[in-house]
Motif scaffolding. Sequence first.
Motif, PDB file in Angstrom:
ATOM      1  N   SER A  49      20.799 -20.772  10.560  1.00  0.00           N
ATOM      2  CA  SER A  49      20.294 -19.413  10.434  1.00  0.00           C
ATOM      3  C   SER A  49      19.435 -19.293   9.196  1.00  0.00           C
ATOM      4  CB  SER A  49      21.467 -18.426  10.349  1.00  0.00           C
ATOM      5  OG  SER A  49      22.101 -18.540   9.109  1.00  0.00           O
ATOM      6  N   ARG A  50      18.647 -18.226   9.155  1.00  0.00           N
ATOM      7  CA  ARG A  50      17.797 -17.984   7.998  1.00  0.00           C
ATOM      8  C   ARG A  50      18.632 -17.838   6.737  1.00  0.00           C
ATOM      9  NH1 ARG A  50      12.645 -16.384   6.888  1.00  0.00           N
ATOM     10  NH2 ARG A  50      12.339 -15.116   5.024  1.00  0.00           N
ATOM     11  N   ALA A  51      19.898 -17.415   6.896  1.00  0.00           N
ATOM     12  CA  ALA A  51      20.728 -17.123   5.730  1.00  0.00           C
ATOM     13  C   ALA A  51      21.199 -18.387   5.020  1.00  0.00           C
ATOM     14  CB  ALA A  51      21.932 -16.275   6.135  1.00  0.00           C
ATOM     15  N   ASP A  52      21.127 -19.553   5.657  1.00  0.00           N
ATOM     16  CA  ASP A  52      21.637 -20.754   5.001  1.00  0.00           C
ATOM     17  C   ASP A  52      20.776 -21.966   5.349  1.00  0.00           C
ATOM     18  OD1 ASP A  52      22.435 -20.789   7.629  1.00  0.00           O
ATOM     19  OD2 ASP A  52      24.489 -21.405   7.241  1.00  0.00           O
ATOM     20  N   GLN A  53      19.509 -21.891   4.966  1.00  0.00           N
ATOM     21  CA  GLN A  53      18.597 -23.011   5.198  1.00  0.00           C
ATOM     22  C   GLN A  53      19.075 -24.262   4.483  1.00  0.00           C
ATOM     23  OE1 GLN A  53      14.822 -22.899   3.204  1.00  0.00           O
ATOM     24  NE2 GLN A  53      13.762 -23.939   4.878  1.00  0.00           N
ATOM     25  N   LEU A  54      19.532 -24.097   3.240  1.00  0.00           N
ATOM     26  CA  LEU A  54      20.081 -25.206   2.455  1.00  0.00           C
ATOM     27  C   LEU A  54      21.555 -24.919   2.210  1.00  0.00           C
ATOM     28  CD1 LEU A  54      19.712 -27.799   0.729  1.00  0.00           C
ATOM     29  CD2 LEU A  54      19.133 -26.288  -1.189  1.00  0.00           C
ATOM     30  N   ASP A  55      22.399 -25.890   2.545  1.00  0.00           N
ATOM     31  CA  ASP A  55      23.843 -25.695   2.450  1.00  0.00           C
ATOM     32  C   ASP A  55      24.437 -26.842   1.633  1.00  0.00           C
ATOM     33  OD1 ASP A  55      26.422 -24.897   2.774  1.00  0.00           O
ATOM     34  OD2 ASP A  55      26.441 -24.978   4.963  1.00  0.00           O
ATOM     35  N   ARG A  87      24.943 -21.790  -0.769  1.00  0.00           N
ATOM     36  CA  ARG A  87      24.055 -21.660   0.377  1.00  0.00           C
ATOM     37  C   ARG A  87      22.808 -20.916  -0.069  1.00  0.00           C
ATOM     38  NH1 ARG A  87      28.688 -20.090   3.448  1.00  0.00           N
ATOM     39  NH2 ARG A  87      27.799 -18.012   3.747  1.00  0.00           N
ATOM     40  N   VAL A  88      21.666 -21.395   0.355  1.00  0.00           N
ATOM     41  CA  VAL A  88      20.381 -20.848  -0.064  1.00  0.00           C
ATOM     42  C   VAL A  88      19.617 -20.397   1.170  1.00  0.00           C
ATOM     43  CG1 VAL A  88      18.227 -21.307  -1.282  1.00  0.00           C
ATOM     44  CG2 VAL A  88      20.351 -22.407  -2.048  1.00  0.00           C
ATOM     45  N   SER A 144      25.441 -41.273  -3.892  1.00  0.00           N
ATOM     46  CA  SER A 144      26.810 -41.665  -4.248  1.00  0.00           C
ATOM     47  C   SER A 144      27.558 -40.460  -4.805  1.00  0.00           C
ATOM     48  CB  SER A 144      26.794 -42.821  -5.250  1.00  0.00           C
ATOM     49  OG  SER A 144      26.104 -42.436  -6.429  1.00  0.00           O
ATOM     50  N   TYR A 145      27.926 -39.551  -3.921  1.00  0.00           N
ATOM     51  CA  TYR A 145      28.630 -38.334  -4.313  1.00  0.00           C
ATOM     52  C   TYR A 145      29.610 -37.926  -3.221  1.00  0.00           C
ATOM     53  CZ  TYR A 145      25.445 -36.015  -1.037  1.00  0.00           C
ATOM     54  OH  TYR A 145      24.761 -35.635   0.094  1.00  0.00           O
ATOM     55  N   GLU A 146      30.496 -37.028  -3.569  1.00  0.00           N
ATOM     56  CA  GLU A 146      31.429 -36.473  -2.589  1.00  0.00           C
ATOM     57  C   GLU A 146      30.888 -35.130  -2.112  1.00  0.00           C
ATOM     58  OE1 GLU A 146      35.249 -36.157  -4.346  1.00  0.00           O
ATOM     59  OE2 GLU A 146      35.369 -38.272  -4.909  1.00  0.00           O
ATOM     60  N   GLY A 147      31.140 -34.807  -0.851  1.00  0.00           N
ATOM     61  CA  GLY A 147      30.695 -33.544  -0.297  1.00  0.00           C
ATOM     62  C   GLY A 147      29.523 -33.747   0.655  1.00  0.00           C
ATOM     63  N   ASP A 148      28.840 -32.645   0.966  1.00  0.00           N
ATOM     64  CA  ASP A 148      27.733 -32.683   1.906  1.00  0.00           C
ATOM     65  C   ASP A 148      26.596 -31.786   1.429  1.00  0.00           C
ATOM     66  OD1 ASP A 148      28.347 -34.346   4.316  1.00  0.00           O
ATOM     67  OD2 ASP A 148      30.115 -33.046   4.385  1.00  0.00           O
ATOM     68  N   VAL A 149      25.371 -32.202   1.742  1.00  0.00           N
ATOM     69  CA  VAL A 149      24.192 -31.369   1.544  1.00  0.00           C
ATOM     70  C   VAL A 149      23.433 -31.349   2.861  1.00  0.00           C
ATOM     71  CG1 VAL A 149      22.037 -31.040   0.291  1.00  0.00           C
ATOM     72  CG2 VAL A 149      24.032 -31.944  -0.903  1.00  0.00           C
ATOM     73  N   LEU A 150      23.245 -30.146   3.406  1.00  0.00           N
ATOM     74  CA  LEU A 150      22.555 -29.994   4.675  1.00  0.00           C
ATOM     75  C   LEU A 150      21.292 -29.171   4.484  1.00  0.00           C
ATOM     76  CD1 LEU A 150      25.757 -30.239   5.373  1.00  0.00           C
ATOM     77  CD2 LEU A 150      25.051 -29.467   7.617  1.00  0.00           C
ATOM     78  N   GLY A 173      20.612 -27.689   8.731  1.00  0.00           N
ATOM     79  CA  GLY A 173      21.667 -28.204   9.586  1.00  0.00           C
ATOM     80  C   GLY A 173      21.801 -29.705   9.626  1.00  0.00           C
ATOM     81  N   ARG A 174      20.903 -30.434   8.981  1.00  0.00           N
ATOM     82  CA  ARG A 174      20.963 -31.888   8.993  1.00  0.00           C
ATOM     83  C   ARG A 174      21.332 -32.407   7.616  1.00  0.00           C
ATOM     84  NH1 ARG A 174      15.695 -33.780  12.609  1.00  0.00           N
ATOM     85  NH2 ARG A 174      16.269 -32.607  14.505  1.00  0.00           N
ATOM     86  N   ARG A 175      22.234 -33.380   7.590  1.00  0.00           N
ATOM     87  CA  ARG A 175      22.671 -33.936   6.321  1.00  0.00           C
ATOM     88  C   ARG A 175      21.523 -34.661   5.635  1.00  0.00           C
ATOM     89  NH1 ARG A 175      25.349 -37.961   3.350  1.00  0.00           N
ATOM     90  NH2 ARG A 175      27.217 -37.168   2.288  1.00  0.00           N
ATOM     91  N   VAL A 176      21.344 -34.374   4.368  1.00  0.00           N
ATOM     92  CA  VAL A 176      20.315 -35.062   3.585  1.00  0.00           C
ATOM     93  C   VAL A 176      20.759 -36.507   3.396  1.00  0.00           C
ATOM     94  CG1 VAL A 176      19.181 -35.219   1.341  1.00  0.00           C
ATOM     95  CG2 VAL A 176      19.522 -32.976   2.414  1.00  0.00           C
ATOM     96  N   ALA A 177      19.955 -37.427   3.922  1.00  0.00           N
ATOM     97  CA  ALA A 177      20.320 -38.838   3.890  1.00  0.00           C
ATOM     98  C   ALA A 177      19.425 -39.660   2.974  1.00  0.00           C
ATOM     99  CB  ALA A 177      20.275 -39.420   5.302  1.00  0.00           C
ATOM    100  N   GLY A 178      18.435 -39.012   2.350  1.00  0.00           N
ATOM    101  CA  GLY A 178      17.524 -39.721   1.469  1.00  0.00           C
ATOM    102  C   GLY A 178      16.298 -38.882   1.199  1.00  0.00           C
ATOM    103  N   PRO A 179      15.379 -39.396   0.395  1.00  0.00           N
ATOM    104  CA  PRO A 179      14.148 -38.658   0.126  1.00  0.00           C
ATOM    105  C   PRO A 179      13.349 -38.462   1.415  1.00  0.00           C
ATOM    106  CG  PRO A 179      14.428 -40.516  -1.388  1.00  0.00           C
ATOM    107  CD  PRO A 179      15.429 -40.690  -0.305  1.00  0.00           C
ATOM    108  N   GLY A 180      12.533 -37.418   1.432  1.00  0.00           N
ATOM    109  CA  GLY A 180      11.713 -37.158   2.610  1.00  0.00           C
ATOM    110  C   GLY A 180      10.671 -36.099   2.314  1.00  0.00           C
ATOM    111  N   ILE A 181       9.709 -35.967   3.218  1.00  0.00           N
ATOM    112  CA  ILE A 181       8.620 -35.018   3.003  1.00  0.00           C
ATOM    113  C   ILE A 181       9.080 -33.577   3.146  1.00  0.00           C
ATOM    114  CG2 ILE A 181       6.869 -36.684   3.711  1.00  0.00           C
ATOM    115  CD1 ILE A 181       6.723 -35.238   6.395  1.00  0.00           C
ATOM    116  N   ASP A 182      10.303 -33.371   3.625  1.00  0.00           N
ATOM    117  CA  ASP A 182      10.828 -32.002   3.736  1.00  0.00           C
ATOM    118  C   ASP A 182      11.335 -31.477   2.398  1.00  0.00           C
ATOM    119  OD1 ASP A 182      12.922 -33.806   3.680  1.00  0.00           O
ATOM    120  OD2 ASP A 182      14.055 -32.865   5.314  1.00  0.00           O
ATOM    121  N   LYS A 183      11.322 -32.331   1.357  1.00  0.00           N
ATOM    122  CA  LYS A 183      11.783 -31.933   0.025  1.00  0.00           C
ATOM    123  C   LYS A 183      10.739 -32.357  -1.008  1.00  0.00           C
ATOM    124  CE  LYS A 183      15.331 -34.518   0.741  1.00  0.00           C
ATOM    125  NZ  LYS A 183      15.113 -34.793   2.178  1.00  0.00           N
TER     126      LYS A 183
END
Length: 261
Positions: free
Chosen positions: A4-10, A34-35, A64-70, A73-83
Amino acid sequence: MSQSRADQLDIRHVSKTFITQKGSVHALDDVSLRVREGEFITLIGPSGCGESTLLKIVAGLDDSYEGDVLLEGRRVAGPGIDKGFVFQEPRLFPWLTVERNIAADLSLRDPGVRKRVDELIELVRLQGFAKAYPRELSGGMAQRVAIARALLRSPKVLLLDEPFGALDAFTRAHMQEVLLDVWQTNRTTMLFVTHDIDEAVFLANRIVIMRPRPGSIRGVIVNDLPYPRKKASSAFQEMRFRVLSEFEKPEEPVAADWAGL
């Protein structure tokens, strides 16, 4: 999974421990945030509270961390042009002109790239300097090139790690206005690390206040001051005092609006 628009970055329960020769350093402890899409978030706290580490995790530069960054809705798995990432120093290639630094690994012979670079040069107020080299630029101008380069591929989120910290007060104030112009034009979601309370209040929709190491979020203050903001106004000073007062009572929970957390 749709987002949703309310949680683009989680950011979910992120913790980080560095292992050094002298032992372990617990840098982040159970950070959740959530951002919303298009928000301007500033992260502020004591030096060493883990803000830069958090940005690198969100950017995919540290896995190398605990938890999740989405992100959407997709888990951040590395650098990319979306960031996009803007560091404390511009990190320009000294042998390339402004326009070629912005284009990075893309060719200016491509009409689409050429158009985008020209648009960004205008957006960050560098008209007339496309052919200039980094040695011919002031510190603020060089950082504008870095911001334009980070925006080249239209990232979903722009991460800025104290990008104006090394600038003098007048240049810093000017750069804050430039960045707001960029944000208001593109509405790119921004996470901005700063140790300057005035800067945090001037820029942000929400101000994330962090505890000392191990870094954790003690609260979030919603900043509803209208743009453009005047630092000399009573409303601005009241918001500034509200943020400052939280650092003077570190064991007290911040009076915050937790919407979006």
